[in-house]
Design a protein around this motif. Structure first.
Motif, mmCIF file in Angstrom:
data_model
loop_
_atom_site.group_PDB
_atom_site.id
_atom_site.type_symbol
_atom_site.label_atom_id
_atom_site.label_comp_id
_atom_site.label_asym_id
_atom_site.label_seq_id
_atom_site.Cartn_x
_atom_site.Cartn_y
_atom_site.Cartn_z
ATOM 1 N N LEU A 73 53.555 43.592 39.486
ATOM 2 C CA LEU A 73 52.633 42.155 39.850
ATOM 3 C C LEU A 73 51.549 42.608 40.181
ATOM 4 O O LEU A 73 50.113 42.015 39.793
ATOM 5 N N ASP A 74 51.099 43.964 41.100
ATOM 6 C CA ASP A 74 49.786 44.160 41.703
ATOM 7 C C ASP A 74 49.202 44.944 40.956
ATOM 8 O O ASP A 74 48.137 44.435 41.315
ATOM 9 N N VAL A 75 49.604 45.850 39.615
ATOM 10 C CA VAL A 75 48.572 46.200 38.965
ATOM 11 C C VAL A 75 48.364 44.933 38.327
ATOM 12 O O VAL A 75 46.963 45.322 37.496
ATOM 13 N N LEU A 76 49.336 44.095 37.746
ATOM 14 C CA LEU A 76 48.468 43.003 36.730
ATOM 15 C C LEU A 76 47.488 42.468 37.022
ATOM 16 O O LEU A 76 46.340 42.296 36.826
ATOM 17 N N LEU A 77 47.382 41.875 38.308
ATOM 18 C CA LEU A 77 46.986 41.195 39.093
ATOM 19 C C LEU A 77 45.489 41.939 39.756
ATOM 20 O O LEU A 77 44.782 41.399 39.850
ATOM 21 N N THR A 78 45.465 43.275 40.408
ATOM 22 C CA THR A 78 44.570 43.751 41.042
ATOM 23 C C THR A 78 43.408 44.209 39.220
ATOM 24 O O THR A 78 42.531 44.126 39.455
ATOM 25 N N GLU A 79 43.990 44.333 38.035
ATOM 26 C CA GLU A 79 43.511 44.193 36.931
ATOM 27 C C GLU A 79 43.165 43.239 36.207
ATOM 28 O O GLU A 79 41.463 42.683 36.149
ATOM 29 N N LYS A 80 44.054 42.202 36.607
ATOM 30 C CA LYS A 80 42.793 40.791 36.271
ATOM 31 C C LYS A 80 42.390 40.470 37.404
ATOM 32 O O LYS A 80 40.689 39.660 36.942
ATOM 33 N N SER A 81 41.977 40.339 38.136
ATOM 34 C CA SER A 81 40.957 40.755 39.729
ATOM 35 C C SER A 81 39.453 41.127 39.119
ATOM 36 O O SER A 81 38.201 40.499 39.438
ATOM 37 N N LEU A 82 39.125 42.325 38.998
ATOM 38 C CA LEU A 82 38.515 43.341 38.382
ATOM 39 C C LEU A 82 37.965 42.555 37.211
ATOM 40 O O LEU A 82 36.539 42.350 37.373
ATOM 41 N N TYR A 83 38.391 42.013 36.432
ATOM 42 C CA TYR A 83 37.527 41.040 35.424
ATOM 43 C C TYR A 83 36.977 40.307 35.880
ATOM 44 O O TYR A 83 35.968 39.656 35.499
ATOM 45 N N CYS A 84 37.893 39.637 36.572
ATOM 46 C CA CYS A 84 37.253 38.048 36.699
ATOM 47 C C CYS A 84 35.869 38.119 37.549
ATOM 48 O O CYS A 84 34.567 37.275 37.554
ATOM 49 N N GLU A 85 35.683 39.309 39.071
ATOM 50 C CA GLU A 85 34.745 39.910 39.491
ATOM 51 C C GLU A 85 34.508 39.993 38.788
ATOM 52 O O GLU A 85 32.644 39.095 38.650
ATOM 53 N N GLN A 86 34.063 40.925 37.600
ATOM 54 C CA GLN A 86 32.713 41.652 36.660
ATOM 55 C C GLN A 86 32.524 40.192 36.281
ATOM 56 O O GLN A 86 30.669 40.176 35.077
ATOM 57 N N HIS A 87 33.126 39.040 35.962
ATOM 58 C CA HIS A 87 32.654 38.323 34.169
ATOM 59 C C HIS A 87 32.574 36.581 35.427
ATOM 60 O O HIS A 87 32.356 35.375 35.029
ATOM 61 N N GLY A 88 32.149 36.948 37.165
ATOM 62 C CA GLY A 88 31.813 35.071 37.622
ATOM 63 C C GLY A 88 33.000 34.800 37.857
ATOM 64 O O GLY A 88 32.489 33.361 37.458
ATOM 65 N N ILE A 89 34.048 35.155 37.754
ATOM 66 C CA ILE A 89 35.654 34.168 37.640
ATOM 67 C C ILE A 89 36.226 34.600 39.286
ATOM 68 O O ILE A 89 36.560 35.121 39.143
ATOM 69 N N THR A 90 36.291 32.680 39.092
ATOM 70 C CA THR A 90 37.099 32.937 41.259
ATOM 71 C C THR A 90 38.669 33.523 40.819
ATOM 72 O O THR A 90 38.750 32.090 40.218
ATOM 73 N N PHE A 91 39.325 34.267 41.417
ATOM 74 C CA PHE A 91 40.619 34.578 41.017
ATOM 75 C C PHE A 91 41.418 34.315 42.858
ATOM 76 O O PHE A 91 41.556 35.524 43.182
ATOM 77 N N SER A 92 41.820 33.005 42.843
ATOM 78 C CA SER A 92 43.078 33.104 43.535
ATOM 79 C C SER A 92 43.924 33.604 43.708
ATOM 80 O O SER A 92 44.419 33.209 42.736
ATOM 81 N N CYS A 93 44.984 34.474 44.502
ATOM 82 C CA CYS A 93 46.607 34.433 44.512
ATOM 83 C C CYS A 93 47.057 34.820 45.593
ATOM 84 O O CYS A 93 46.720 35.181 46.982
ATOM 85 N N LEU A 94 47.905 33.330 45.963
ATOM 86 C CA LEU A 94 49.469 33.871 46.556
ATOM 87 C C LEU A 94 50.618 34.459 46.336
ATOM 88 O O LEU A 94 50.695 32.797 45.815
ATOM 89 N N ALA A 95 51.373 35.255 46.461
ATOM 90 C CA ALA A 95 52.426 35.631 45.061
ATOM 91 C C ALA A 95 53.050 36.448 46.774
ATOM 92 O O ALA A 95 52.600 37.121 46.948
ATOM 93 N N GLN A 96 54.410 35.935 46.113
ATOM 94 C CA GLN A 96 55.917 36.317 47.005
ATOM 95 C C GLN A 96 55.983 37.027 46.010
ATOM 96 O O GLN A 96 57.229 36.864 45.413
#
Length: 458
Positions: free
Chosen positions: A318-341
């Motif tokens: 899940l860390d790999v997936l969310l990190t990848e999606k976070s990078l995409y969001c940062e590059q495209h002006g999308i705010t991505f917030s995640c709080l996951a157990q």
């Protein structure tokens, strides 16, 4: 027979059958790809069918009173119809044959259903008062019944089938079923018509002997049931074929997602190592540079910092997936917030886990990516446990209108045969682990919730 009798037979039997088959063929083929110059082909084809039908009338007059003669007439008419449909639609012959077979079964179903109710009226002498207007009232009653029954057959049988009909759903089994439909329909119709016409008194479908009436009604009912069962069998066969293909697609998607995870993990690890090295070297340079150079290096330092981030959830996949999606969001002006157990998701297979959250986030990205308001390009994701439940929640804004079917949002893409698998994949994975998916909207916010019972998941 002389010419007036043949003309009468042509109008009452052959031409009427051609028109009825045209109606049902139009209903079964309404979603097929039309050929070029479709209207011209329809008109020319109908003229050809009418001309061929007139020629068949002579054969019908000579041999139509026998079972084999009647079967030959309807098989020839059916084959002509498949040629007519193939002329009008740019589709493989097996789809045309399938649609024509289904249309023939529907036509026979409506016709036999009419005879069933008409014979009841004959038995109770409800039409004796029609006198010289009998033929007119009979035709009027028949056409009204035909219109109502055809509409009912369309909504009950034909429409659900044509919505999912494509060459992908047709295989050798459905082709064989089409041939069986044709055989059952032609044989039942021919034997039934010939046999009970000989038993009729005064006029066709009227019997002085009550036993003949019961026997004819049994035959009509049997034909109706057979046609209805065959049509339901065809619908279930196509539906099952569609579900099998959908399952295969989802399983393929899971395998692809799992392979993507391995690639993404290696890529992100490499980026993090390189960024860490670059920041270390930039830090060394800052110590010996002036104020102007220091500002330039600081800007460069900040610009690469986004690549040296790693989401930590307690689950490495899940860390790999969310990190990848976070990078995409940062590059495209999308705010991505995640709080996951993330550690609470250890009960799931890695491929299922990657596919589940990959689809959740990808669907959200597609919804917010095109929003004109930057402040609405927001995705919130949480995974939290409460008592004996594990709750996955996702929220995002969306534009336009969303419609739902079977509790899931309907894809807004034009090609619905190849899209819309994302949410179905999410639900399939959730149910695999005893969970349940719910979706909904509040204003312009889409909500997705999955609840797992940790007792069942373990």
């Amino acid at each position: 027979m002389d010419m007036p009798d043949i003309l009468s037979l042509y109008v009452r039997v052959i031409l009427e059958f051609i028109l009825e088959m045209t109606v049902f063929c139009a209903l079964t083929s309404c979603r097929l790809q039309r050929a070029r110059y479709f209207a011209l082909r329809v008109v020319c084809g109908m003229a050809g069918m009418a001309a061929a039908g007139f020629g068949i009338s002579f054969f019908y007059a000579a041999f139509g009173a026998t079972v084999w003669g009647r079967i030959a007439v309807y098989i020839v008419l059916f084959l002509l119809f498949t040629g007519y449909m193939r002329l009008c639609f740019d589709e493989p012959y097996k789809i045309v044959l399938f649609c024509c077979s289904y249309a023939y079964a529907a036509q026979n179903l409506v016709y036999k259903l009419f005879l069933f109710f008409w014979s009841i009226g004959e038995e109770f002498r409800l039409y004796d008062g029609w006198g010289n207007h009998f033929e007119l009232f009979y035709r009027l009653f028949y056409y009204l019944f035909f219109a109502a029954a055809a509409a009912a057959a369309y909504f009950l049988f034909i429409r659900p089938l044509t919505r999912r009909l494509s060459e992908r759903q047709l295989n050798f089994r459905t082709f064989i079923i089409s041939v069986i439909v044709l055989g059952i329909t032609v044989i039942l119709c021919s034997i039934d018509d010939i046999f009970f016409a000989k038993l009729s008194d005064y006029r066709e479908n009227r019997y002085e002997n009550f036993d003949y009436f019961v026997l004819s009604q049994t035959g009509h009912a049997f034909s109706v049931v057979c046609c209805a069962l065959v049509m339901m069998l065809i619908s279930r066969t196509v539906e099952r074929r569609e579900l099998q293909e959908e399952l295969s697609y989802l399983q393929y998607e899971m395998r692809q997602r799992e392979q993507q995870y391995e690639i993404s993990k290696d890529t992100i690890d490499l980026i993090n190592v390189k960024c860490h090295d670059i920041k270390y070297k930039l830090g060394s340079l800052l110590a010996g540079q002036g104020q102007g150079s220091e500002n330039a290096v600081s800007d460069l330092y900040e610009s690469i910092s986004i690549y040296d981030t790693k989401v930590s959830t307690g689950n490495d996949l899940l860390d790999v997936l969310l990190t990848e999606k976070s990078l995409y969001c940062e590059q495209h002006g999308i705010t991505f917030s995640c709080l996951a157990q993330g550690e609470k998701l250890a009960f799931m297979d890695r491929g299922d886990l990657f596919c589940l959250f990959g689809n959740i986030i990808d669907n959200a990205l597609e919804a917010v990516r095109g929003l004109p308001e930057r402040e609405k390009r927001v995705i919130n994701l949480s995974v939290k446990s409460k008592n004996d439940l594990l709750i996955v929640q996702e929220e995002n804004y969306f534009g336009g209108q969303l419609s739902f079917k079977d509790g899931l949002p309907v894809t807004t893409k034009e090609d619905k045969n190849y899209h819309g698998f994302g949410t179905r994949s999410i639900r399939m994975i959730a149910r695999k682990y005893g969970g349940e998916l719910t979706t909904g909207v509040s204003g312009d916010v889409f909500h997705l919730n999955i609840i797992f019972s940790m007792g069942e998941a373990r």
